[in-house]
Design a protein around this motif. Structure first.
Motif, PDB file in Angstrom:
ATOM      1  N   GLY A   1      -1.265   0.198  -9.857  1.00  0.00           N
ATOM      2  CA  GLY A   1      -2.703   0.384  -9.669  1.00  0.00           C
ATOM      3  C   GLY A   1      -2.999   1.744  -9.059  1.00  0.00           C
ATOM      4  O   GLY A   1      -2.207   2.688  -9.140  1.00  0.00           O
ATOM      5  N   GLN A   2      -4.153   1.839  -8.412  1.00  0.00           N
ATOM      6  CA  GLN A   2      -4.609   3.122  -7.870  1.00  0.00           C
ATOM      7  C   GLN A   2      -4.083   3.407  -6.473  1.00  0.00           C
ATOM      8  O   GLN A   2      -3.797   4.558  -6.131  1.00  0.00           O
ATOM      9  CB  GLN A   2      -6.155   3.145  -7.847  1.00  0.00           C
ATOM     10  CG  GLN A   2      -6.797   3.040  -9.214  1.00  0.00           C
ATOM     11  CD  GLN A   2      -6.486   4.239 -10.082  1.00  0.00           C
ATOM     12  OE1 GLN A   2      -6.386   5.357  -9.601  1.00  0.00           O
ATOM     13  NE2 GLN A   2      -6.340   4.003 -11.385  1.00  0.00           N
ATOM     14  N   THR A   3      -3.906   2.370  -5.678  1.00  0.00           N
ATOM     15  CA  THR A   3      -3.584   2.594  -4.263  1.00  0.00           C
ATOM     16  C   THR A   3      -2.319   1.886  -3.800  1.00  0.00           C
ATOM     17  O   THR A   3      -1.966   1.976  -2.629  1.00  0.00           O
ATOM     18  CB  THR A   3      -4.753   2.112  -3.375  1.00  0.00           C
ATOM     19  OG1 THR A   3      -4.961   0.710  -3.584  1.00  0.00           O
ATOM     20  CG2 THR A   3      -6.023   2.877  -3.698  1.00  0.00           C
ATOM     21  N   GLU A   4      -1.624   1.221  -4.699  1.00  0.00           N
ATOM     22  CA  GLU A   4      -0.465   0.449  -4.275  1.00  0.00           C
ATOM     23  C   GLU A   4       0.814   0.911  -4.976  1.00  0.00           C
ATOM     24  O   GLU A   4       0.771   1.612  -5.972  1.00  0.00           O
ATOM     25  CB  GLU A   4      -0.681  -1.042  -4.530  1.00  0.00           C
ATOM     26  CG  GLU A   4      -1.763  -1.662  -3.649  1.00  0.00           C
ATOM     27  CD  GLU A   4      -1.868  -3.162  -3.851  1.00  0.00           C
ATOM     28  OE1 GLU A   4      -1.972  -3.891  -2.846  1.00  0.00           O
ATOM     29  OE2 GLU A   4      -1.866  -3.597  -5.020  1.00  0.00           O
TER      30      GLU A   4
ATOM     31  N   SER B   1       0.839  -1.198   0.000  1.00  0.00           N
ATOM     32  CA  SER B   1       0.000   0.000   0.000  1.00  0.00           C
ATOM     33  C   SER B   1       0.874   1.248   0.000  1.00  0.00           C
ATOM     34  O   SER B   1       2.016   1.223   0.474  1.00  0.00           O
ATOM     35  CB  SER B   1      -0.916   0.005   1.223  1.00  0.00           C
ATOM     36  OG  SER B   1      -0.144   0.029   2.410  1.00  0.00           O
ATOM     37  N   SER B   2       0.341   2.333  -0.523  1.00  0.00           N
ATOM     38  CA  SER B   2       1.106   3.574  -0.612  1.00  0.00           C
ATOM     39  C   SER B   2       1.500   4.087   0.762  1.00  0.00           C
ATOM     40  O   SER B   2       2.588   4.636   0.941  1.00  0.00           O
ATOM     41  CB  SER B   2       0.287   4.636  -1.354  1.00  0.00           C
ATOM     42  OG  SER B   2      -0.061   4.190  -2.649  1.00  0.00           O
TER      43      SER B   2
ATOM     44  N   PRO C   1       4.155   3.489  -9.095  1.00  0.00           N
ATOM     45  CA  PRO C   1       2.760   3.150  -8.793  1.00  0.00           C
ATOM     46  C   PRO C   1       2.365   1.807  -9.383  1.00  0.00           C
ATOM     47  O   PRO C   1       2.792   1.429 -10.481  1.00  0.00           O
ATOM     48  CB  PRO C   1       1.979   4.300  -9.451  1.00  0.00           C
ATOM     49  CG  PRO C   1       2.954   5.420  -9.550  1.00  0.00           C
ATOM     50  CD  PRO C   1       4.290   4.789  -9.783  1.00  0.00           C
TER      51      PRO C   1
END
Length: 242
Positions: free
Chosen positions: A198-201, A167-168, A196
């Motif tokens: 995906g969107q959140t990882e 996760s970010s 990055p």
């Protein structure tokens, strides 16, 4: 004609002997590189050795023919530099894959053949062309046979990379943990990148120094990383990058 005037059977024998040894010794070096799954393998090393020998032989013959006049030799030097730039343009790198090395080495050999022909050394040019062709044709089955063999992890010098997807929010902690675990396993990290996923990882790529590894040890490291909070996946792979 200069080609007839410059014809020298004794010099041709010397050329054959020199190129035979360049071919054999270059192939020996390339064989070791090919077995270790390196980018510049059997054919590339052989072509470079043969091409370099041709240029040196050409310079020596021109020096003898022109009574020590350095002019033609300087021209050959410019030709060598130009071929180097041309060969560099034929080499392509996409990620861990490098292509075009054999093409660049063949251009090097072809340039040497053309230089011999242009200097009027037709016999040397024919012999040189035969050795360049032999490097590309006779050695191809050997390369294919080596490439079909399983990689010997103990003898290989592949580049190993450990990938961690997290996760970010936890990327900094996971990055430090990955470096810590790898160094504890005696696999120092050469470079770490992240981008990055995906969107959140975030994907963290930890590249190790070129070495042989124990698969079980890296499996334990990736298993420990997957158990770390915020990590969704961890794995590793190897490549033949220099």
């Amino acid at each position: 004609m200069q080609a007839i005037q410059y014809f020298n059977p004794t010099a041709l024998i010397d050329t054959v002997v020199s190129l035979v040894f360049a071919f054999i010794l270059g192939a020996m070096i390339g064989f070791e590189r090919q077995v270790r799954q390196r980018t510049a393998g059997l054919r590339t090393n052989t072509l470079v050795a043969v091409g370099a020998a041709i240029f040196v032989l050409l310079g020596d013959r021109l020096f003898q023919i022109h009574g020590g006049n350095q002019g033609p030799i300087h021209v050959v030097a410019y030709v060598v530099s130009g071929i180097g730039f041309l060969g560099a343009g034929a080499i392509m790198k996409e990620g861990a894959n490098v292509t075009g090395l054999n093409t660049a080495a063949t251009l090097w050999g072809s340039g040497a053949v053309g230089a011999c022909a242009g200097a009027g050394l037709i016999g040397e040019a024919i012999i040189a062309a035969m050795f360049v062709l032999a490097s590309n044709t006779l050695l191809r089955p050997v390369v294919n046979r080596i490439n079909r063999q399983p990689v010997n992890e103990e003898a290989s010098e592949a580049m190993y990379t450990v990938y961690v997807i997290c996760s970010s929010q936890s990327q900094a902690d996971v990055r430090e943990k990955a470096i810590e675990l790898l160094e504890a396993a005696n696999y120092p990290v050469r470079e770490v990148d992240q981008h990055p996923f995906g969107q959140t990882e975030i994907e963290i790529d930890a590249r190790l120094y070129a070495t042989a590894v124990e698969a079980e040890e890296l499996d334990k490291v990736t298993a420990a990383l997957e158990a770390h909070p915020g990590v969704s996946q961890a794995f590793w792979n190897s490549s033949g990058e220099e």
